[in-house]
Design a protein around this motif. Structure first.
Motif, PDB file in Angstrom:
ATOM      1  N   ARG A   1      45.514  68.317  20.872  1.00  0.00           N
ATOM      2  CA  ARG A   1      44.568  69.390  21.053  1.00  0.00           C
ATOM      3  C   ARG A   1      43.781  69.473  19.628  1.00  0.00           C
ATOM      4  O   ARG A   1      42.392  69.852  19.710  1.00  0.00           O
ATOM      5  CB  ARG A   1      45.311  70.696  21.340  1.00  0.00           C
ATOM      6  CG  ARG A   1      44.603  71.867  21.498  1.00  0.00           C
ATOM      7  CD  ARG A   1      44.538  72.818  20.234  1.00  0.00           C
ATOM      8  NE  ARG A   1      43.810  73.783  20.388  1.00  0.00           N
ATOM      9  CZ  ARG A   1      43.440  74.987  19.358  1.00  0.00           C
ATOM     10  NH1 ARG A   1      43.916  74.505  18.181  1.00  0.00           N
ATOM     11  NH2 ARG A   1      42.605  75.903  19.631  1.00  0.00           N
TER      12      ARG A   1
ATOM     13  N   VAL B   1      47.104  77.699  20.023  1.00  0.00           N
ATOM     14  CA  VAL B   1      45.634  77.846  19.947  1.00  0.00           C
ATOM     15  C   VAL B   1      45.397  79.032  19.064  1.00  0.00           C
ATOM     16  O   VAL B   1      44.265  79.447  18.883  1.00  0.00           O
ATOM     17  CB  VAL B   1      45.335  78.014  21.350  1.00  0.00           C
ATOM     18  CG1 VAL B   1      45.631  76.964  22.164  1.00  0.00           C
ATOM     19  CG2 VAL B   1      45.673  79.269  22.192  1.00  0.00           C
TER      20      VAL B   1
ATOM     21  N   GLU C   1      41.088  74.528  27.427  1.00  0.00           N
ATOM     22  CA  GLU C   1      42.464  73.924  26.777  1.00  0.00           C
ATOM     23  C   GLU C   1      43.763  74.601  27.287  1.00  0.00           C
ATOM     24  O   GLU C   1      44.844  74.012  27.397  1.00  0.00           O
ATOM     25  CB  GLU C   1      42.298  74.174  25.459  1.00  0.00           C
ATOM     26  CG  GLU C   1      42.275  75.512  24.888  1.00  0.00           C
ATOM     27  CD  GLU C   1      42.193  75.639  23.049  1.00  0.00           C
ATOM     28  OE1 GLU C   1      41.920  74.519  22.536  1.00  0.00           O
ATOM     29  OE2 GLU C   1      42.087  76.570  22.646  1.00  0.00           O
TER      30      GLU C   1
ATOM     31  N   GLU D   1      38.066  77.644  25.268  1.00  0.00           N
ATOM     32  CA  GLU D   1      39.228  78.384  25.241  1.00  0.00           C
ATOM     33  C   GLU D   1      40.045  78.490  26.212  1.00  0.00           C
ATOM     34  O   GLU D   1      41.258  78.593  26.593  1.00  0.00           O
ATOM     35  CB  GLU D   1      39.062  79.600  24.383  1.00  0.00           C
ATOM     36  CG  GLU D   1      38.426  80.612  24.953  1.00  0.00           C
ATOM     37  CD  GLU D   1      36.871  80.534  24.920  1.00  0.00           C
ATOM     38  OE1 GLU D   1      36.231  81.662  25.260  1.00  0.00           O
ATOM     39  OE2 GLU D   1      36.416  79.633  24.167  1.00  0.00           O
TER      40      GLU D   1
END
Length: 210
Positions: free
Chosen positions: A80, A165, A146, A143
């Protein structure tokens, strides 16, 4: 029949010098990791490059790894973060290769592991569904995309997604709901039934509820 070793057991064995344990991890996670990166980036070549870079970083960081989280969480955190870095660059520049020799001049770690080959298209309808879904994913805010891909493709729990995140768990779940709404609208606009999307395994996602 002996029980299959967990990811964490394999990584611990690799820390002790068992190269075969790393190869087992590579075989187990290479295809789903590639699919995750492809969903995030929408570019096969970049996904292949970042998959290789992810495993290279696993190799380099294995000695210092401690089991504070699942191996898969560590793996997808690296992937990521590479995606985030990729989005900030105008073009991708390859920085390393798993074909490099290991420490102390050892042979390349993955010489015996065949390269990844994407599965062939099963049917025209299935192929179209994947294309529509990929386009819909790429249209989502980063956002939301993911969180959706980490949850549905990688199977990461919301609590761990939030840590990855940098948000709280409720925010992660909220982003998931918005992502599902956006994807359902995109599928409907393309004339694809949501139940078909749920039943088609080649998409790699479940389109479930947040």
């Amino acid at each position: 029949m002996s029980q299959e070793r967990s990811d964490e057991e394999l990584l611990a064995a690799f820390q002790q010098g068992d190269v075969g344990a790393f190869e087992a991890l590579l075989r187990r996670h290479r295809a789903p990791l590639f699919t995750f990166l492809l969903r995030m980036l929408g570019d096969r070549e970049r996904a292949e490059d970042l998959a290789q870079e992810t495993f290279l970083r696993i190799v380099k960081g294995a000695a210092a790894w401690e089991q504070r989280a699942r191996f898969s969480t560590w793996l997808y955190t690296i992937a990521r973060n590479l995606c985030v870095d990729q989005s900030r660059r105008d073009r991708f520049r390859r920085t390393g290769s798993l074909d490099e020799t290991g420490p102390e001049g050892e042979s390349p770690l993955v010489d015996s592991v065949p390269g990844y080959e994407a599965p062939p298209d099963r049917a025209a309808e299935s192929s179209r569904l994947r294309v529509v879904l990929q386009e819909a994913l790429l249209s989502l805010p980063a956002e939301q995309r993911e969180v959706f891909v980490l949850r549905e493709q990688a199977g990461v729990p919301f609590k761990e997604i939030a840590e990855m995140v940098g948000c709280n768990e409720n925010t992660a779940k909220s982003r998931m709901r918005y992502a599902l709404e956006g994807l359902r609208k995109a599928l409907l606009a393309a004339g694809i039934d949501e139940e078909l999307a749920q039943e088609e395994p080649s998409t790699g996602v479940r389109m479930g509820r947040a």
